[in-house]
Enzyme design. Structure first.
Site, short mmCIF file in Angstrom:
data_model
loop_
_atom_site.label_atom_id
_atom_site.label_comp_id
_atom_site.label_asym_id
_atom_site.label_seq_id
_atom_site.Cartn_x
_atom_site.Cartn_y
_atom_site.Cartn_z
N GLY A 111 0.82 -1.21 0.00
CA GLY A 111 0.00 0.00 0.00
C GLY A 111 0.85 1.26 0.00
CG ASP A 112 3.38 1.74 3.17
OD1 ASP A 112 2.29 2.21 3.53
OD2 ASP A 112 4.02 0.91 3.83
#
Length: 300
Positions: free
Chosen positions: A250-251
């Protein structure tokens, strides 16, 4: 300059155990140690994509020194505030038949240390980009992100926020450039099951109506959806590949989106880069490299 803020960075101790048995002595088959934390992951991936950023936050003790030195070895800029007491946390990521995480606590952050961070924020300009990512330690006020957004609001700078629950909802009135909830976090926010893309789009639009400029929804193996401020809804399935490690995906999507937009100014390209970069990290033991991202982009 892009600045990332990680309030509670870590050393991530990633261990693979082929046949993990609870209550028994287990032997690792592979071990990795990385600097961790959502904002730090964004900085690392941006560097891999050829973009400079500066990692901000708080570090303490010998683990904090290693976090900073590891980032510098990677080629990242750092400007952490050193906490005199305690140590930065060590997080254990166990890779077995199921992924298990044990996260440490980290040092207490004083008002004086927080004020030092505010002074760094005050020096930023409208040309800078700020990324706020992850949870807030218990020693900090729960309004931490809100206070930061209020402080930089007059600068009209682009701010990306990757947080959950009230941490996210409370900053929407300051019109962040990008937010990135996933479908499960949408369910937690609105207490409604996300039973398909049409439902997800309805509630992503609600977040936009509440103030977010661009809403990027990650759907893990089902791809992603972008509700952009130009009024378009973009949807894409996930690229083909074998998921090896979901930590940091996600990052990486946030980093890829920012890299794509800041390079081209196009939301379509930002969306493609976000999906490709998040997937490249998921398909690798480490965070996405530029070569891995470019290979996945061929699928679009």
């Amino acid at each position: 300059m892009i600045y990332t803020v990680t309030f509670n960075p870590s050393l991530d101790y990633i261990v693979s155990v082929d046949d993990f048995i609870l209550g028994k002595v287990n032997r690792t088959s592979k071990e990795l140690i990385y600097p961790g934390g959502k904002g730090i992951n964004v900085s690392l991936v941006l560097k891999n994509l050829g973009m400079e950023s500066t990692a901000l936050g708080f570090t303490a003790g010998f683990t904090g020194m290693e976090i900073e030195q590891a980032l510098q070895r990677w080629g990242c800029h750092t400007d952490f505030i050193r906490i005199p007491d305690g140590t930065s946390r060590i997080n254990i990521k166990l890779r077995a038949k199921e992924e298990t995480e044990i996260n440490g606590q980290g040092p207490e952050i004083s008002k004086e240390a927080l004020e030092q961070l505010y002074q760094k924020l005050d020096a930023m300009t409208s040309e800078d980009v700020l990324v706020l990512a992850g949870s807030i330690p218990g020693s900090m006020p729960t309004s931490g992100y809100e206070l930061i957004m209020e402080r930089v609001a007059k600068k009209k700078m682009k701010v990306a926020v990757d947080a959950t629950g009230d941490l996210l909802l409370n900053v929407l009135k300051y019109h962040p450039f990008l937010i990135k909830p996933n479908n499960h976090e949408l369910e937690e926010i609105f207490h409604v099951p996300m039973d398909g893309n049409d439902t997800i789009i309805i509630y992503a639009r609600k977040l936009q109506e509440m103030g977010a400029r661009n809403v990027l929804i990650s759907l893990a193996g089902d791809g992603a959806i972008l509700i952009s401020e130009d009024g378009e809804v973009r949807q894409s399935p996930a690229p083909k590949g074998k998921v090896v490690n979901s930590v940091g995906a996600g990052d990486s999507m946030v980093a890829g989106f920012l890299a794509g937009f800041l390079t081209t100014g196009e939301y379509e390209e930002a969306f493609r880069m976000g999906i490709a970069t998040g997937s490249a990290s998921a398909f690798s033991e480490r965070l996405a490299t530029k070569a891995e991202v470019e290979e996945i982009l061929k699928q679009f």
